[in-house]
Design an enzyme around this catalytic site. Structure first.
Site, PDB file in Angstrom:
ATOM      1  N   GLU A  65      40.145   0.096  46.424  1.00  0.00           N
ATOM      2  CA  GLU A  65      39.290   0.297  46.500  1.00  0.00           C
ATOM      3  C   GLU A  65      38.607   1.587  47.062  1.00  0.00           C
ATOM      4  OE1 GLU A  65      38.549  -3.133  49.277  1.00  0.00           O
ATOM      5  OE2 GLU A  65      38.904  -4.694  47.725  1.00  0.00           O
ATOM      6  N   ASN A  86      43.329  -0.700  42.165  1.00  0.00           N
ATOM      7  CA  ASN A  86      42.047  -1.964  41.764  1.00  0.00           C
ATOM      8  C   ASN A  86      41.312  -1.989  42.409  1.00  0.00           C
ATOM      9  OD1 ASN A  86      42.995  -4.924  41.904  1.00  0.00           O
ATOM     10  ND2 ASN A  86      43.157  -4.859  44.431  1.00  0.00           N
ATOM     11  N   HIS A 146      35.476 -10.995  42.663  1.00  0.00           N
ATOM     12  CA  HIS A 146      35.123 -11.854  43.118  1.00  0.00           C
ATOM     13  C   HIS A 146      33.168 -12.068  43.374  1.00  0.00           C
ATOM     14  CE1 HIS A 146      38.747 -11.685  45.901  1.00  0.00           C
ATOM     15  NE2 HIS A 146      39.184 -10.472  45.610  1.00  0.00           N
ATOM     16  N   GLU A 205      42.179 -10.759  41.299  1.00  0.00           N
ATOM     17  CA  GLU A 205      41.692 -11.489  42.405  1.00  0.00           C
ATOM     18  C   GLU A 205      40.279 -12.334  42.470  1.00  0.00           C
ATOM     19  OE1 GLU A 205      40.493  -8.665  45.915  1.00  0.00           O
ATOM     20  OE2 GLU A 205      42.864  -7.828  45.041  1.00  0.00           O
ATOM     21  N   ASP A 244      37.960 -15.288  41.579  1.00  0.00           N
ATOM     22  CA  ASP A 244      36.598 -16.616  42.186  1.00  0.00           C
ATOM     23  C   ASP A 244      35.777 -16.443  42.305  1.00  0.00           C
ATOM     24  OD1 ASP A 244      36.660 -14.653  45.065  1.00  0.00           O
ATOM     25  OD2 ASP A 244      37.994 -15.239  46.076  1.00  0.00           O
TER      26      ASP A 244
HETATM   27  O1  G3I Z   1      47.086 -12.401  60.849  1.00  0.00           O
HETATM   28  C1  G3I Z   1      46.202 -12.190  62.002  1.00  0.00           C
HETATM   29  C2  G3I Z   1      45.956 -13.037  63.160  1.00  0.00           C
HETATM   30  O2  G3I Z   1      47.684 -12.508  63.599  1.00  0.00           O
HETATM   31  C3  G3I Z   1      44.831 -12.593  63.981  1.00  0.00           C
HETATM   32  O3  G3I Z   1      44.839 -13.248  64.529  1.00  0.00           O
HETATM   33  C4  G3I Z   1      43.833 -12.980  63.011  1.00  0.00           C
HETATM   34  C5  G3I Z   1      43.381 -13.093  63.929  1.00  0.00           C
HETATM   35  O4  G3I Z   1      41.427 -12.116  63.378  1.00  0.00           O
HETATM   36  O5  G3I Z   1      43.526 -11.935  62.027  1.00  0.00           O
HETATM   37  C6  G3I Z   1      44.618 -12.493  61.182  1.00  0.00           C
HETATM   38  O6  G3I Z   1      44.906 -11.416  60.360  1.00  0.00           O
HETATM   39  C7  G3I Z   1      43.611 -11.942  59.475  1.00  0.00           C
HETATM   40  C8  G3I Z   1      44.514 -11.411  57.470  1.00  0.00           C
HETATM   41  O7  G3I Z   1      43.212 -11.724  56.893  1.00  0.00           O
HETATM   42  C9  G3I Z   1      45.044 -12.737  57.482  1.00  0.00           C
HETATM   43  O8  G3I Z   1      45.159 -13.778  57.561  1.00  0.00           O
HETATM   44  C10 G3I Z   1      42.400 -10.650  59.302  1.00  0.00           C
HETATM   45  O9  G3I Z   1      41.971 -10.619  61.128  1.00  0.00           O
HETATM   46  C11 G3I Z   1      41.650 -11.143  58.029  1.00  0.00           C
HETATM   47  O10 G3I Z   1      40.686  -9.273  58.182  1.00  0.00           O
HETATM   48  C12 G3I Z   1      42.153 -10.577  56.907  1.00  0.00           C
HETATM   49  O11 G3I Z   1      41.503 -10.578  56.138  1.00  0.00           O
HETATM   50  C13 G3I Z   1      41.678 -10.500  54.578  1.00  0.00           C
HETATM   51  C14 G3I Z   1      41.451  -9.543  53.661  1.00  0.00           C
HETATM   52  O12 G3I Z   1      41.449  -8.394  52.597  1.00  0.00           O
HETATM   53  C15 G3I Z   1      41.766  -7.800  55.084  1.00  0.00           C
HETATM   54  O13 G3I Z   1      42.640  -7.827  54.974  1.00  0.00           O
HETATM   55  C16 G3I Z   1      41.827 -11.586  53.472  1.00  0.00           C
HETATM   56  O14 G3I Z   1      42.467 -12.812  53.653  1.00  0.00           O
HETATM   57  C17 G3I Z   1      42.104 -11.134  52.224  1.00  0.00           C
HETATM   58  O15 G3I Z   1      42.012 -12.325  51.192  1.00  0.00           O
HETATM   59  C18 G3I Z   1      41.297  -9.671  51.987  1.00  0.00           C
HETATM   60  O16 G3I Z   1      41.427  -9.375  50.714  1.00  0.00           O
HETATM   61  C19 G3I Z   1      40.569  -8.551  49.807  1.00  0.00           C
HETATM   62  C20 G3I Z   1      41.962  -7.826  49.409  1.00  0.00           C
HETATM   63  O17 G3I Z   1      43.031  -7.563  50.020  1.00  0.00           O
HETATM   64  C21 G3I Z   1      41.218  -6.533  48.124  1.00  0.00           C
HETATM   65  N1  G3I Z   1      39.963  -7.085  47.620  1.00  0.00           N
HETATM   66  C22 G3I Z   1      39.054  -7.417  48.164  1.00  0.00           C
HETATM   67  C23 G3I Z   1      39.773  -9.171  48.782  1.00  0.00           C
HETATM   68  C24 G3I Z   1      38.944  -9.651  50.053  1.00  0.00           C
HETATM   69  O18 G3I Z   1      38.131  -9.350  51.056  1.00  0.00           O
END
Ligand code: G3I
Length: 342
Positions: A151, A194, A230, A260, A262
């Site tokens: 991105e 990506n 998405h 990815e 969905d």
């Molecule tokens: O692991 C921490 C945890 O320790 C903490 O307590 C909690 C509090 O909010 O956050 C946790 O981290 C979260 C993480 O996911 C794991 O669950 C982050 O806040 C949250 O922002 C994170 O979101 C992920 C996001 O990418 C950002 O990295 C989503 O699960 C994930 O599905 C999403 O995936 C992205 C792809 O990488 C790139 N393309 C878009 C896609 C959707 O946004």
């Protein structure tokens, strides 16, 4: 509603689902076709039987939803943690599945030690180079491909460079640099760019095409483009537009993966939306399989029990091939049918 191959349609609460019948499933259909079907994985869920068995039975590729990103893998400068990612890679090895790496360079999931530090351009380049070298060395020989950069184009018009720590500190050259460093670190793994929102026709996909064409013209080592997908039912690409985009990337010598996917729908779900969702999955599978450079279709999660959608898109969910009880949805059968057709 069609459940061809499953025989029985069962009603579970408000939602129509297909029960398992005669078909031997998605993974088997993909194998017969020489194709990859994947799912994004949360390693901590591998301990759950329902999750692990659906993953191994139905998919032949895994990608870490979060565990290989910068923040979890380099929580302190020069200190690396691959616990979750290693557990996923071991699961994949044990079940004969391929692994995608996601991702080395992104504007999100960056640790505070990095974003709150004060770094010169040279220091930022050194940090990025060191990160790419160390993470790729750890996984060398275990992965099919890496999303080297994720991105880099802004989410909105006019689709210029996405604001990020890397853009600010290094400049737009960080994209080329990352790919060159990645190739140095591992000459064998495929290197992907990506992107989100540029799957069909339109300004975002043109911006993506321009970016990767420029890289090819400059001799930057890039092997493929990930089209994230998405989408909603209303804003999904047509078969024709997606196929044309995959084709033009192929003419640049690039592979494509749907990385990815969905298709979020309003919740609680209505049967009509499940059917419309199945049509979107069918179209994407058709467009991908119509082009020999399209190598994989990966969903962003295993089942509706664990998906990023409800947290980020309130009122929506149910975006994957399996419902929250791991029952296959009409979308599942649609993809199986496309894989089985010639
Ligand atoms: O692991 C921490 C945890 O320790 C903490 O307590 C909690 C509090 O909010 O956050 C946790 O981290 C979260 C993480 O996911 C794991 O669950 C982050 O806040 C949250 O922002 C994170 O979101 C992920 C996001 O990418 C950002 O990295 C989503 O699960 C994930 O599905 C999403 O995936 C992205 C792809 O990488 C790139 N393309 C878009 C896609 C959707 O946004």
């Amino acid at each position: 509603m069609s459940c061809r191959g499953f025989g029985i349609l069962v009603l579970a609460g408000a939602a129509a689902v297909c029960s398992f019948g005669q078909t031997d499933g998605l993974r088997a259909a993909a194998r017969r076709r020489g194709f990859l079907v994947g799912a994004a994985v949360n390693p901590s869920l591998l301990a759950q039987d329902a999750y692990a068995s659906a993953l191994a039975r139905e998919f032949n590729l895994v990608v870490a939803e979060n565990a290989m990103k910068f923040a979890p893998t380099e929580p302190a400068r020069g200190e690396f943690n691959f616990d979750g990612a290693d557990r996923m890679a071991e699961f994949a090895r044990a079940h004969g599945m391929k692994v995608r790496g996601h991702n080395l360079v992104w504007h999100q999931s960056l640790p505070k030690w990095l974003t709150e530090g004060s770094w010169s351009r040279e220091e930022a380049m050194q940090i990025l180079h060191d990160h790419i070298r160390a993470v790729m060395a750890h996984f060398k020989g275990k992965l099919l491909c890496w999303d080297v950069v994720n991105e880099a184009i802004a989410y909105g018009q006019p689709f210029g460079p996405q604001k990020s720590f890397w853009l600010e500190k290094i400049g737009p050259e960080y994209v080329d640099m990352a790919f060159r460093w990645a190739r140095e670190a591992d000459p064998d793994v495929k290197l992907y760019y990506n992107e989100t929102g540029g799957e069909g026709a339109g300004a975002k996909s043109d911006a993506t095409y321009k970016l990767v064409k420029g890289m090819r013209d400059r001799g930057v080592p890039i092997d493929g483009v990930g089209l994230q997908m998405h989408v909603t039912v209303q804003r999904a690409p047509t078969v024709e537009a997606l196929s044309a985009n995959i084709k033009r990337l192929g003419k640049l010598g690039l592979e494509v993966q749907i990385t990815e996917m969905d298709v979020r729908i309003p919740v609680p779900v209505a049967d009509t939306d499940l059917i419309a969702q199945a049509d979107v999955y069918r179209n994407v599978a058709r467009a991908c399989l119509a082009n020999s450079n399209c190598k994989a279709l990966i969903t962003w999660g295993v089942s509706d029990a664990h998906s990023w959608i409800p947290a980020k898109h309130p009122g929506f969910g149910a975006a994957l091939l399996f419902d929250a009880e791991y029952r296959p949805k009409p979308a599942y059968q649609a993809v199986v049918d496309v894989l089985g057709s010639r």
